[in-house]
Each structure stands twice: as C-alpha cells, then as structure tokens.
Design a protein around this motif. Sequence first.
Motif, PDB file in Angstrom:
ATOM      1  N   THR A   1       0.848  -1.184   0.000  1.00  0.00           N
ATOM      2  CA  THR A   1       0.000   0.000   0.000  1.00  0.00           C
ATOM      3  C   THR A   1       0.885   1.236   0.000  1.00  0.00           C
ATOM      4  OG1 THR A   1      -0.120  -0.082   2.412  1.00  0.00           O
ATOM      5  CG2 THR A   1      -1.931  -1.092   1.200  1.00  0.00           C
TER       6      THR A   1
ATOM      7  N   ASN B   1      -6.580   1.428   3.385  1.00  0.00           N
ATOM      8  CA  ASN B   1      -6.754  -0.024   3.312  1.00  0.00           C
ATOM      9  C   ASN B   1      -6.601  -0.514   1.892  1.00  0.00           C
ATOM     10  OD1 ASN B   1      -7.498   0.359   5.926  1.00  0.00           O
ATOM     11  ND2 ASN B   1      -9.569  -0.445   5.730  1.00  0.00           N
ATOM     12  N   LYS B   2      -6.202  -1.779   1.784  1.00  0.00           N
ATOM     13  CA  LYS B   2      -6.159  -2.431   0.477  1.00  0.00           C
ATOM     14  C   LYS B   2      -6.547  -3.883   0.666  1.00  0.00           C
ATOM     15  CE  LYS B   2      -3.188  -3.046  -3.577  1.00  0.00           C
ATOM     16  NZ  LYS B   2      -1.857  -2.728  -4.145  1.00  0.00           N
ATOM     17  N   GLU B   3      -7.435  -4.366  -0.179  1.00  0.00           N
ATOM     18  CA  GLU B   3      -7.929  -5.730  -0.042  1.00  0.00           C
ATOM     19  C   GLU B   3      -7.557  -6.554  -1.268  1.00  0.00           C
ATOM     20  OE1 GLU B   3     -11.963  -5.962   1.398  1.00  0.00           O
ATOM     21  OE2 GLU B   3     -12.303  -7.840   0.322  1.00  0.00           O
ATOM     22  N   ASP B   4      -7.172  -7.816  -1.022  1.00  0.00           N
ATOM     23  CA  ASP B   4      -6.859  -8.734  -2.106  1.00  0.00           C
ATOM     24  C   ASP B   4      -7.281 -10.126  -1.657  1.00  0.00           C
ATOM     25  OD1 ASP B   4      -3.817  -9.615  -3.986  1.00  0.00           O
ATOM     26  OD2 ASP B   4      -5.913 -10.200  -4.222  1.00  0.00           O
TER      27      ASP B   4
ATOM     28  N   ARG C   1      -8.555 -12.850   0.452  1.00  0.00           N
ATOM     29  CA  ARG C   1      -8.716 -13.018   1.904  1.00  0.00           C
ATOM     30  C   ARG C   1      -7.803 -12.092   2.703  1.00  0.00           C
ATOM     31  NH1 ARG C   1      -6.891 -17.401   3.882  1.00  0.00           N
ATOM     32  NH2 ARG C   1      -5.645 -18.140   2.103  1.00  0.00           N
TER      33      ARG C   1
ATOM     34  N   THR D   1      -6.224  -8.313   3.764  1.00  0.00           N
ATOM     35  CA  THR D   1      -6.448  -6.878   3.826  1.00  0.00           C
ATOM     36  C   THR D   1      -5.277  -6.237   4.539  1.00  0.00           C
ATOM     37  OG1 THR D   1      -8.851  -7.134   3.908  1.00  0.00           O
ATOM     38  CG2 THR D   1      -7.949  -5.033   4.665  1.00  0.00           C
TER      39      THR D   1
ATOM     40  N   GLN E   1      -3.749  -2.693   6.130  1.00  0.00           N
ATOM     41  CA  GLN E   1      -4.140  -1.392   6.663  1.00  0.00           C
ATOM     42  C   GLN E   1      -2.910  -0.622   7.078  1.00  0.00           C
ATOM     43  OE1 GLN E   1      -6.817  -1.675   9.982  1.00  0.00           O
ATOM     44  NE2 GLN E   1      -8.625  -2.058   8.721  1.00  0.00           N
TER      45      GLN E   1
ATOM     46  N   ARG F   1      -8.480 -13.409   6.440  1.00  0.00           N
ATOM     47  CA  ARG F   1      -9.786 -13.995   6.756  1.00  0.00           C
ATOM     48  C   ARG F   1      -9.789 -15.467   6.391  1.00  0.00           C
ATOM     49  NH1 ARG F   1     -10.780  -9.371   4.254  1.00  0.00           N
ATOM     50  NH2 ARG F   1     -11.171 -10.391   2.257  1.00  0.00           N
TER      51      ARG F   1
END
Lengths: 111, 118
Positions: A50, A55-58, A60, A62, A64, A77
């Motif tokens: 990042t 935040n950045k999600e990919d 499962r 994430t 921050q 997750r």
Amino acid sequence: QKEVEQDPGPLSVPEGAIVSLNCTYSNSAFQYFMWYRQYSRKGPELLMYTYSSGNKEDGRFTAQVDKSSKYISLFIRDSQPSDSATYLCAMSKGGSYIPTFGRGTSLIVHP
Amino acid sequence: EAGVAQSPRYKIIEKRQSVAFWCNPISGHATLYWYQQILGQGPKLLIQFQNNGVVDDSQLPKDRFSAERLKGVDSTLKIQPAKLEDSAVYLCASTEGTGKSGGANVLTFGAGSRLTVL
C-alpha cells in the motif's frame, strides 16, 4: 529502537480464524508499506503493498496503514493451513528504494 | 518467467574457511540485491547493484565479504574468512527498475543459500 518492530510470535490459530499481524515503525518518512510471506526454506514473496495510509484488499488479505500511529496491519480472513508461514512487513521511503524489513511473525494455522 | 536462481542451496564450512554464493536474477532486471537473514530476523541488506555498479554497500563487512556483478547479470558473494556469526541464509533479490524514482520497490527473491559455519 529499531526502525521497524514486529512481534516474532509464533501465532497459532485454528483453521478459519481471522488473523491479525502487525508492525510498528519509527520513521515518518516511510511511504510504501509491504507484506511478504516466507515459507520455510524459501525466499520471501510479496503479498501486497500500500502507499501512504488506508486499506487495500486482495482476496482473503487486507492491509491497513495508519500513518498517524505509525502502525500497519495485515488481516487474513478464513485462514487456512496453507497460510502457515512467516509474514514480514517491509517499508520504504519515497525516493529511497531499499525496503527495511521487520523480523517477521511466524503464523501457524492448525486444522 | 524464470525466477531468481541461487546456488548452492546449503553449505557447511569450518570457521576461517571461504565460501562463495552465486545468483542469477530474473532476465532483464537491472538491480540486484544480496541480503543476509539470520534465523529469527528479517533480511538485512548487504549490497545493492545497478547493472554492474555498486549502489549501496554500506552494510557489507568489507574485511571479509566481497561481491561482484561483472557483466551486469550474474553475481557472486564471497565470504573469506568465515566466522560463526556468518551462519545465515543469504538471499539474492532483483528488481526491474533502477530505483530512486519513487514507487514501491517490489523485490523478487530467490530461495536463498543457507550457510552453517562450525
């Protein structure tokens, strides 16, 4: 005080748990924040990065970044046994290219 | 795309002996790094090359460590004489860019060469 601090663990969780991995840092000049995953007897591989805060999600994963607190996190997750590895945070300054690594957190996900 | 190749994967030597590690980066990658990773610690930069020139070797123990990248492709890292505290994994990494121009510096690492000094 080291520039990048990371709890070495090990962190042991059951399969399916949400995992939180964290790093703190002291250098406010860091602009890029990376997470690498390192399996036993392998080299680190980049998971995600990042820029600045947010935040950045990919899938499962994430990432921050809270620059005001100098604190970054990686959330996993629905953790799987295949996620068992050492997770290294790394940071670099804008215009200065070489990342500084944390010592890594060992994660064990048991079935 | 082939990854970063390193050899040997494992090496055991007596203290005061010498050892050499070899790295072949990803084709076309201008920048090559050698890192030392002691057990339980994060990678520590030893030296950075851009093509065949040294960019940063400030953390290389030059009394015993040397590295070269003569033709701007393969690189070797040598330790002579080795000490017990040199026991570590030596990681080679490469990147496409030349650095210092902003943007995330995404390193691609090899599997490493594990050195044990007895």
